[in-house]
Structures are given as C-alpha cells and as structure tokens.
Write a protein that holds these residues in place. Structure first.
Motif, mmCIF file in Angstrom:
data_model
loop_
_atom_site.group_PDB
_atom_site.id
_atom_site.type_symbol
_atom_site.label_atom_id
_atom_site.label_comp_id
_atom_site.label_asym_id
_atom_site.label_seq_id
_atom_site.Cartn_x
_atom_site.Cartn_y
_atom_site.Cartn_z
ATOM 1 N N ASP A 109 0.840 -1.206 0.000
ATOM 2 C CA ASP A 109 0.000 0.000 0.000
ATOM 3 C C ASP A 109 0.874 1.254 0.000
ATOM 4 N N GLU A 110 1.946 1.220 0.771
ATOM 5 C CA GLU A 110 2.844 2.378 0.842
ATOM 6 C C GLU A 110 3.557 2.613 -0.496
ATOM 7 N N ILE A 111 3.972 1.529 -1.153
ATOM 8 C CA ILE A 111 4.649 1.648 -2.452
ATOM 9 C C ILE A 111 3.715 2.256 -3.491
ATOM 10 N N LYS A 112 2.474 1.777 -3.521
ATOM 11 C CA LYS A 112 1.520 2.299 -4.504
ATOM 12 C C LYS A 112 1.303 3.793 -4.308
ATOM 13 N N GLU A 113 1.126 4.206 -3.065
ATOM 14 C CA GLU A 113 0.892 5.623 -2.778
ATOM 15 C C GLU A 113 2.108 6.472 -3.160
ATOM 16 N N ALA A 114 3.296 6.009 -2.795
ATOM 17 C CA ALA A 114 4.515 6.771 -3.095
ATOM 18 C C ALA A 114 4.794 6.802 -4.594
ATOM 19 N N ASP A 115 4.643 5.652 -5.260
ATOM 20 C CA ASP A 115 4.945 5.595 -6.687
ATOM 21 C C ASP A 115 4.008 6.475 -7.512
ATOM 22 N N ASP A 116 2.751 6.546 -7.111
ATOM 23 C CA ASP A 116 1.809 7.413 -7.839
ATOM 24 C C ASP A 116 2.305 8.860 -7.842
ATOM 25 N N VAL A 117 2.773 9.325 -6.695
ATOM 26 C CA VAL A 117 3.268 10.705 -6.589
ATOM 27 C C VAL A 117 4.593 10.869 -7.335
ATOM 28 N N ILE A 118 5.515 9.922 -7.146
ATOM 29 C CA ILE A 118 6.843 10.014 -7.780
ATOM 30 C C ILE A 118 6.722 9.942 -9.307
ATOM 31 N N ASP A 119 5.856 9.045 -9.804
ATOM 32 C CA ASP A 119 5.656 8.945 -11.255
ATOM 33 C C ASP A 119 5.127 10.257 -11.830
ATOM 34 N N GLU A 120 4.286 10.917 -11.067
ATOM 35 C CA GLU A 120 3.765 12.212 -11.529
ATOM 36 C C GLU A 120 4.874 13.263 -11.569
ATOM 37 N N LEU A 121 5.771 13.240 -10.581
ATOM 38 C CA LEU A 121 6.896 14.175 -10.563
ATOM 39 C C LEU A 121 7.840 13.910 -11.733
ATOM 40 N N ILE A 122 8.085 12.631 -12.023
ATOM 41 C CA ILE A 122 8.945 12.274 -13.156
ATOM 42 C C ILE A 122 8.331 12.765 -14.468
ATOM 43 N N GLU A 123 7.024 12.595 -14.586
ATOM 44 C CA GLU A 123 6.329 13.071 -15.791
ATOM 45 C C GLU A 123 6.425 14.589 -15.914
ATOM 46 N N ASN A 124 6.325 15.295 -14.806
ATOM 47 C CA ASN A 124 6.448 16.765 -14.824
ATOM 48 C C ASN A 124 7.822 17.191 -15.339
ATOM 49 N N VAL A 125 8.854 16.491 -14.862
ATOM 50 C CA VAL A 125 10.221 16.838 -15.290
ATOM 51 C C VAL A 125 10.416 16.498 -16.771
ATOM 52 N N GLU A 126 9.917 15.330 -17.188
ATOM 53 C CA GLU A 126 10.067 14.921 -18.594
ATOM 54 C C GLU A 126 9.377 15.909 -19.535
ATOM 55 N N ASP A 127 8.179 16.369 -19.145
ATOM 56 C CA ASP A 127 7.389 17.265 -20.012
ATOM 57 C C ASP A 127 7.645 18.739 -19.709
#
Length: 231
Positions: A109-127
């Motif tokens: 549960d903790e991984i899913k919550e953290a990864d959702d936020v981190i993936d969004e940050l990675i997408e922000n940097v990429e775009d």
C-alpha cells in the motif's frame, strides 16, 4: 534368552538407525531448503527494493529540487525502478509467515501511494511542466513522508528474515543434537548386545572343550581255537 535374540536385536537396531537417520536427513533437507528460499535468497532482493527509494528517489526528489539534474538522472531512475519491480516481485513469490505477510501488505500500500506521486513528478520533469508545484511539493517534505515508512518497513522485513532464519538454523541444530544422542544410546546398546554374543560364543567354546569325548568300545573277536588231528 534365546541364542538368536541378540542378533535379532542388533538387526532391529540397524533398521531403526536407518529409518530414523533417513527421517532426520529429510527434515534437515526440508528445513535447509526453506531457510535458503525464504530467508537467505530474499534478503538481497529486499535490499535492492530499499535502495530504489534510498538512492535515486532521495537524491533527486528530496531537499533542493534541480530539474536539470533530475532530467540527467531520469534514465537511471527508471532502470532502478525496473530492478525494484523485478526483485520485489520475486520476493512476493516466497512463502511467508503471517507476521511477514502483514508487513508486506502494508508495504504494498505504501509503495503504490509513493509511486503514484513520484511517477507524476517524473512526468512533470520529462514534459517540463508544473515545475513550481513540483518544487513546492519536494520542499514540503511530502516525499520523505511517503518513502520513509517504506524504508522502515523494508528494514523490518530484513530483520524478520534474519530472525526467522536464525530460528530455522536452531531447528537444524536441535535435530542434529537429538540424532547424535540417539546414536550414542544405540551404539551403547549395540556394544552390550555384541559383548553378549561374544561371551556366549566363548562360553560355548569352553563347554565344548570340557565335555569328555565318548569313546565307542572296540569289540574284540574271540580267539580262534585250533583243532589238532590225532594220528
């Protein structure tokens, strides 16, 4: 005691040693296999899963946010995540104790919550978008709040692996100790029975020597009487 009794008992002892020894061997093999598959092999996997958050995520998404630095590290970050997913997936296939499964469910549960936020940050940097919001989120310490429980619980899993592994090692040691005591008792009994067989053999030999040999009387033929003829 029947003269064959010691030999019968010795044979039974040999059979019992073989049966019990085979059982102990199987039990040790089973416990060792469990130790290796469920306690020793998974520890490096847990460490690698821990390292994903402890190395690329902490160094790029905590403290001071540097979009250019993160862009340069995006490939490494993604490779780290692929490795994390692989080793974590392998770990989840292991047989787990109820206590371990409870921690794993929490970590998932903790991984899913953290990864959702981190993936969004990675997408922000990429775009190259929402960088101000990303900077604000990182400065708020939210990423630390998300990944620290994961690392703490992963450490708890590693500690639990070590504890359960030590328990299995003690089980193996107890089996070997029990088998050793069993063998000592069996050997002592075997020596007693063997001594009994040897003494019986010696006794029978002595009695055979002392027993007088019965001689069969020789029948003598009666003397032949000569007859004389008168002239």
């Amino acid at each position: 005691m029947n003269k064959n009794t010691p030999m019968i008992l010795l044979t039974l002892i040999m059979i019992s040693v073989a049966i019990y020894g085979k059982w102990v061997d199987g039990k040790i093999h089973e416990t060792s296999e469990t130790l290796i598959k469920n306690n020793l092999e998974p520890q490096p996997w847990l460490s690698k899963a821990f390292d994903y958050y402890g190395t690329p995520i902490q160094s790029n998404f905590t403290g001071t946010f540097n979009p250019e630095k993160v862009k340069d590290n995006l490939k490494d970050i993604k490779e780290w995540k692929v490795t994390r997913d692989s080793v974590w997936g392998a770990y989840l296939k292991c047989e787990m104790s109820p206590e371990e499964q409870k921690i794993v469910d929490k970590v998932n549960d903790e991984i899913k919550e953290a990864d959702d936020v981190i993936d969004e940050l990675i997408e922000n940097v990429e775009d190259n978008k929402n960088l101000a919001e990303t900077d604000s989120l990182i400065k708020s310490g939210e990423i630390d709040d998300l990944i620290n429980p994961i690392m703490d619980d992963t450490n708890a899993l590693i500690d639990l692996q070590s504890s359960e592994g030590a328990t299995l090692v003690h089980e193996i040691q107890d089996l070997l100790k029990t088998f050793s005591n069993f063998m000592i008792a069996v050997l002592a009994l075997a020596f007693i029975l063997l001594a009994n067989v040897i003494m019986k053999f010696i006794k029978d030999k002595k009695e055979a020597v002392k027993k007088p040999v019965r001689r069969t009387p020789v029948k003598r033929k009666p003397p032949v009487r000569r007859t004389t003829t008168k002239k």
